[in-house]
Scaffold this active site. Sequence first.
Site, mmCIF file in Angstrom:
data_model
loop_
_atom_site.group_PDB
_atom_site.id
_atom_site.type_symbol
_atom_site.label_atom_id
_atom_site.label_comp_id
_atom_site.label_asym_id
_atom_site.label_seq_id
_atom_site.Cartn_x
_atom_site.Cartn_y
_atom_site.Cartn_z
ATOM 1 N N GLY A 231 -9.060 10.020 20.385
ATOM 2 C CA GLY A 231 -10.390 10.197 19.817
ATOM 3 C C GLY A 231 -10.378 11.197 18.678
ATOM 4 O O GLY A 231 -9.364 11.389 18.004
ATOM 5 N N GLY A 236 -10.620 16.522 21.066
ATOM 6 C CA GLY A 236 -9.368 17.134 21.478
ATOM 7 C C GLY A 236 -9.465 18.636 21.657
ATOM 8 O O GLY A 236 -8.811 19.216 22.533
ATOM 9 N N GLU A 253 -4.149 12.187 21.107
ATOM 10 C CA GLU A 253 -4.020 11.377 19.894
ATOM 11 C C GLU A 253 -5.342 11.477 19.150
ATOM 12 O O GLU A 253 -6.308 10.784 19.486
ATOM 13 C CB GLU A 253 -3.695 9.919 20.246
ATOM 14 N N CYS A 287 -7.057 5.397 13.032
ATOM 15 C CA CYS A 287 -6.565 6.769 12.876
ATOM 16 C C CYS A 287 -5.455 6.810 11.828
ATOM 17 O O CYS A 287 -5.188 7.866 11.248
ATOM 18 C CB CYS A 287 -6.083 7.335 14.203
#
Length: 497
Positions: A231, A236, A253, A287
């Site tokens: 996300g 994070g 990630e 991403c």
Amino acid sequence: MIHSLMEKLGVAKAQYQGGDLIVTTPIDGSEIGRLTTTSTSDVDTAIANAEKAFSAWKRVPAPRRGELVRLFGEQLRQHKQSLGELVTWECGKILQEGLGEVQEMIDICDLAVGQSRQLFGLTIASERPGHHMRESWHPLGPIGLITAFNFPVAPWAWNSALALVCGNSLLWKPSEKTPLTALACQALLERAIEQFGDEAPAHLSQVIIGERAAGEQLVNDSRVALISATGSTRMGREVGPKVAARFGRSILELGGNNAMILAPSADLDMATRAILFSAVGTAGQRCTTLRRLVVHESIKDDVLTRLKKAYSAVTIGNPLEGSLVGPLIDHQAFDAMQSVLAKAREQGANVFGGERVEIPGSDQGYYVTPAIVEMAEQNALVKHETFAPILYVLTYKELDEAIATNNDVPQGLSSCIFTTDVREAETFVSAVGSDCGIANINIGPSGAEIGGAFGGEKETGGGRESGSDVWKSYMRRQTNTVNYSRELPLAQGIKFD
């Protein structure tokens, strides 16, 4: 259409109708499901059940555990088309990308099956006579998986396939924007479990439906040995410290702000194709999307002419009907994109594209033309990741300057250089080159293969999934010293008489 797909994938209507969580498709904004969210007490029960399942599953030999993953891979092969279409319906990526995401799941199953016979450690020489040392790897525990909307199934498979062969149970909290695909994957895994037989315990894999609170419950529970979270960097920053505070493990990630250095010697025809897919694929919601083009000043005008021509030819529309670019996930994503483009204009940038596109029959879908933004410098706006098809164009004179630009952002996921100069290429992937977890030569930054470890540095979180020795993340390491003599010598020559 959704009902037909869910039926093919083995999901009963009661699982996605009549609940409190409304799911819409970004294709036209229409409702495609209403799911019942998992209560706090039910999440607690799920974790307890995952503990029981782990206790049984870790006793099954690893190659047998691999057989379950092989059977799951066969289910994915049989249902690739239906699951790929469901991915497109739920997150809006074009069908070819939806099918590609399912292929990633198949590929990681293949890798994990082979890995199930290679969970080996080292034999280590001992300094003591009549002794030897060895390294063993053992199952870790229940694994919590938190996934994002833009890749609703592949990251779960990257983790779950390896976690299963390593002897762990699974708890999956999908994005509240894309829970239907999670139900479908669970149904296919359950079919594989039924084929596998009684060695697979009940509750080996469970799906938790909910919003932020459900994920937080997994993150904060010490019974969940590892949290793998995909996300935003913001997410994070919250997940990492909470898991660390209870001495759990995490695989993070997070964001990416990926660059391409375009050197004077580059094959511009090939580079243009790479830029187009990397920058506009998944409507810029990867991403690994290309967000910064660092082009040598001598070829900037030529490159921009090529790119604007290519961008103008891009088909935008329903992702199930052969378009190259589908919709943004929702109006919040559209608003964020427009806000950033407005700020860029205020700062004197030249903006090409970025407008909303009206698609007949999709009034509530947020379709946009991908944007090219010429910036005078890499400022705070450029360093911030915007999850939309915005490509910033910057220039450079010397390679060292371009590498510095590549590295001068908080994120460190993917990067690439297009050049036919071997010295430039090798410099880019050396210790003084890209500081990203992924560094490519003459291919774009998006589209990773499962044979290599995926992940990045800095605010990308440092996590790695797939490939290489990533399986060790899902196991605990144990060092064994074995004395096969009749003496008891001590290490370091210590005498204790």
